[in-house]
Design an enzyme around this catalytic site. Sequence first.
Site, PDB file in Angstrom:
ATOM      1  N   ARG B 239       9.451  66.523  40.878  1.00 21.40           N
ATOM      2  CA  ARG B 239       9.838  67.028  39.570  1.00 21.40           C
ATOM      3  C   ARG B 239       9.051  66.323  38.464  1.00 21.40           C
ATOM      4  NH1 ARG B 239      15.078  67.869  38.704  1.00 21.40           N
ATOM      5  NH2 ARG B 239      15.656  68.087  40.864  1.00 21.40           N
ATOM      6  N   GLY B 260       2.301  66.110  42.818  1.00 20.58           N
ATOM      7  CA  GLY B 260       2.903  65.084  41.982  1.00 20.58           C
ATOM      8  C   GLY B 260       3.629  65.648  40.760  1.00 20.58           C
ATOM      9  N   HIS B 261       4.233  64.739  40.030  1.00 20.88           N
ATOM     10  CA  HIS B 261       5.026  65.113  38.861  1.00 20.88           C
ATOM     11  C   HIS B 261       4.152  65.708  37.761  1.00 20.88           C
ATOM     12  CE1 HIS B 261       3.740  60.939  38.273  1.00 20.88           C
ATOM     13  NE2 HIS B 261       3.727  61.182  36.995  1.00 20.88           N
ATOM     14  N   ASN B 262       4.685  66.688  37.074  1.00 24.25           N
ATOM     15  CA  ASN B 262       4.034  67.322  35.907  1.00 24.25           C
ATOM     16  C   ASN B 262       2.860  68.215  36.266  1.00 24.25           C
ATOM     17  OD1 ASN B 262       5.772  65.709  34.433  1.00 24.25           O
ATOM     18  ND2 ASN B 262       4.206  64.233  33.838  1.00 24.25           N
ATOM     19  N   SER B 280       0.282  65.221  36.778  1.00 26.02           N
ATOM     20  CA  SER B 280      -0.182  65.834  35.532  1.00 26.02           C
ATOM     21  C   SER B 280      -1.493  66.590  35.653  1.00 26.02           C
ATOM     22  CB  SER B 280      -0.295  64.788  34.405  1.00 26.02           C
ATOM     23  OG  SER B 280       0.970  64.197  34.175  1.00 26.02           O
TER      24      SER B 280
END
Lengths: 365, 365, 365
Positions: B239, B260-262, B280
């Site tokens: 998340r 991964g996140h973002n 990201s």
Amino acid sequence: MSVCNLQDLAKALNGQAVGDVALQVTGACEPQDAAGSLLAIATSQSYVERLPLGQARIALLAEGTDWHSLNLLGAILVPRPRFAMVGLSQAFDHRWRPGPPSIHPQACVEPGAEIGPGARIGAFCHIAAGAVLGENAWLGSHVTLGEGCTIGPEATLMAGVRIGAEVRIGARFIAHPGAVIGGDGFSFVTPERSAIENVRETLGDSKGAKPQAFARIHSLGSVVIGDDVELGANSCIDRGTIRDTQIGDGCKFDNLAQIGHNVKIGNNCMICAQVGIAGSSVLGNNVVLGGQTGVSDNLFIGDNAITGGATKVLSNIPAGRVMLGYPAMKMEAQLEVYKNLRRLPRMLKDLARLKKSLPDSDNSP
Amino acid sequence: MSVCNLQDLAKALNGQAVGDVALQVTGACEPQDAAGSLLAIATSQSYVERLPLGQARIALLAEGTDWHSLNLLGAILVPRPRFAMVGLSQAFDHRWRPGPPSIHPQACVEPGAEIGPGARIGAFCHIAAGAVLGENAWLGSHVTLGEGCTIGPEATLMAGVRIGAEVRIGARFIAHPGAVIGGDGFSFVTPERSAIENVRETLGDSKGAKPQAFARIHSLGSVVIGDDVELGANSCIDRGTIRDTQIGDGCKFDNLAQIGHNVKIGNNCMICAQVGIAGSSVLGNNVVLGGQTGVSDNLFIGDNAITGGATKVLSNIPAGRVMLGYPAMKMEAQLEVYKNLRRLPRMLKDLARLKKSLPDSDNSP
Amino acid sequence: MSVCNLQDLAKALNGQAVGDVALQVTGACEPQDAAGSLLAIATSQSYVERLPLGQARIALLAEGTDWHSLNLLGAILVPRPRFAMVGLSQAFDHRWRPGPPSIHPQACVEPGAEIGPGARIGAFCHIAAGAVLGENAWLGSHVTLGEGCTIGPEATLMAGVRIGAEVRIGARFIAHPGAVIGGDGFSFVTPERSAIENVRETLGDSKGAKPQAFARIHSLGSVVIGDDVELGANSCIDRGTIRDTQIGDGCKFDNLAQIGHNVKIGNNCMICAQVGIAGSSVLGNNVVLGGQTGVSDNLFIGDNAITGGATKVLSNIPAGRVMLGYPAMKMEAQLEVYKNLRRLPRMLKDLARLKKSLPDSDNSP
């Protein structure tokens, strides 16, 4: 803390509230998504520049930012906004460890397991005999705690985490779904000397070793993990062959990491996603391994060493060294190699031209 | 459609039946394994050449194949046999979503969960309060749906899939065993500037930053996934920190992939096995990442970009670019580098010879 | 055999007991940790040198070691100590397959499943209709056996292992937590020729193929696994598209390995952690793939081939070849390349100097 005012939040973050400090904060958002009572998080100048894209009325900003120019009603100023995210994100994480202490009626706690006070055990968890779970543990659904394992207080184990028999884990442990601690080490041996043993010695020659079946060496060791460790989804830490696999305090592992048998990791190491550390390698303290890093077996990585993404470590790394590439070399040297690789076509042309210009060029072998 | 005749099957595949079109088809096989009423799949010339190795009486062939010469009783001719496999494999997949709609007596659906009509929920599934499961969903055993997650119609979740709280997923989602969506992002920060931050800036110098413990940043964002996405076994999508991690329509992920996140991924991307995409990073539409590709954090990969197997992406990739290697470069350039690496020993010899032939060679430093 | 005397243990290990052969042995340890009746394992000279660090009274030593000089009361001498670890570790592994045969009251065995005599089925296991589990199987918690799968005698499946429908597995199979066998293959096709197909043909040019959505090809094949296979935690073996994915006898897979659809692996192969083998590749017998090795699709790797850690295999490997690097080349050649890469800066300097020293250097393009 699902709702608070700017003043109280600033205080909790060791920051300074400015403007209308009584404004309510109900959550956090990125600057472009800001609206209503959401705090726009502008942890760097590039985020500050995105503030006009949203409807931000309040923002988290670095000390020294000219908040007056940003069309805000109020702000929280902090010396290191990224660090302020620690307290801020904790304050607004309403999903974290939901529900009161309880043992789900469809969980199975075997006789002889010890459950600390304040524990929350989710549906279909299986806690084997002799397992000891510390106080205020929070277990999602389908967690397995093996025979005689010990988990310290304040643990958070998400759905489907598997803890093997006799594994010992410290306080405040966090594990994400599917993480496996205490699978058997990958340890096999052939009746006679194998091709693998020969190749390791000769660096390339299997010496025609005869093909043999592999026999299994059981893992008599366990896994011992310190305090404040976090383990990502579907990551694996294997038990040791004779001694225990050891993880120090404060280590953080991302998803799909693989820690082989007998590995020893110091304190406060960061192991990024898909990293693999082969059997019996030893890491010092504060080591950082970038995503997809691989570490061969029986190596030593010194304190404070850092590897860039996908570094493949085939030999020891001294303390403090920053490494990159396959095989790992000092980051500066590796970046120079990359540049030089692009110069090779030109080098080949130059060499060909030089050879032609020499009198003996026709005699080249 | 477990049994049909050649005529009907050809029609379903937008192909042409030839020969004895009333012949029954009971399944599909590779040419060498053909027997009885199994349709031999000969999607390319090399498969056609294997037909004599089996007992094929009927075959799927490319238009233009001289089926008369192949000793068959009948055939289906299609313009693109590999594409015809879509309909064919669906028609004969008797294992797909077996059993009538039902909630297994040993599943646990918490009060406040919404289950659409026609759903099949397997043994030991746990559906938390506030979860919304679309119509005609099929859940294998041991699936976890977290608090307040939303899953669109016609979902197929295999055994042990974990969907985190508040994750939102579109229609026709497929996830294989052990896939994890919505684990927390890997996000930590130190009280003061860290060695990692220094190395990122200097590309190699940690500037002697003092060792520090990592503090946890909670993930306030969620994961949002479009329609027609498929996720492989034991893959993970984390998340976001503040905003949501986003996956577009039609994306396909193989096993053991790590998102991964973002991260934001566009539509119709193909992410092969063991790929890792760090926090990201942003992918456009129709991006293809070959197996074991790694993408560093905060990068941008343009539409239609393709990476070969094990490519390590350390910088942005423009749209349409085909990349290979570590570090990633254009595939043609990388293949040239590989050739040149093999030329290095000869280059070294040439250089040594040239140096000797020069008058100042003795003075070389 | 949790306690025995030195004489009996030596006999079981095909070794020779010396000294006080009636001494009791209660377990094994590393030399530095030795105490009481624990057998110090000194499988190599470096371990022998660590004996003085502990309190060893008894030790396992290589034949020919001068045990008299080591201050021991007794010893077991064996020709190959590492191989003796097979029997020794088995004898003292008290955690292995604990508990009597039983079906846990909270397991679910569906009508129509066949469970062999002597089986142990843990909490929350789900055994689907038509599944056949051999005699003396040991299943941890939360295991899933799909419809119609077959598992041979003496299987050991740890917590959360997922076996797909109709998968067929031989005798003495071991799988660690979270392993997945029989997920669908990763097989998609576009209606018209795709950029991927073009790049494969041209090695780098997508020829501007138009972006298209992917259509799913179902997996009609299954997975067939021989005898004496072991599969690590969270590893995945996908089913075949039309034929079965095949794993030979005696193969050992470490954690987080990925075996694609249609792959065929011979006997006694060793697949280390995080290895990925893409669809339809074929391995001979006794192949060893080092950790994080990647194998592209549709390749052939001959008998007895070995890859070093993180090798990326982009083309076929002949039998007996020892490979390393990305792209894989013979290990000796790759090690030479690594050395030469470090010589590049000097080569560039030499070239520059040579160019200057030549009369036509000013005219270089």
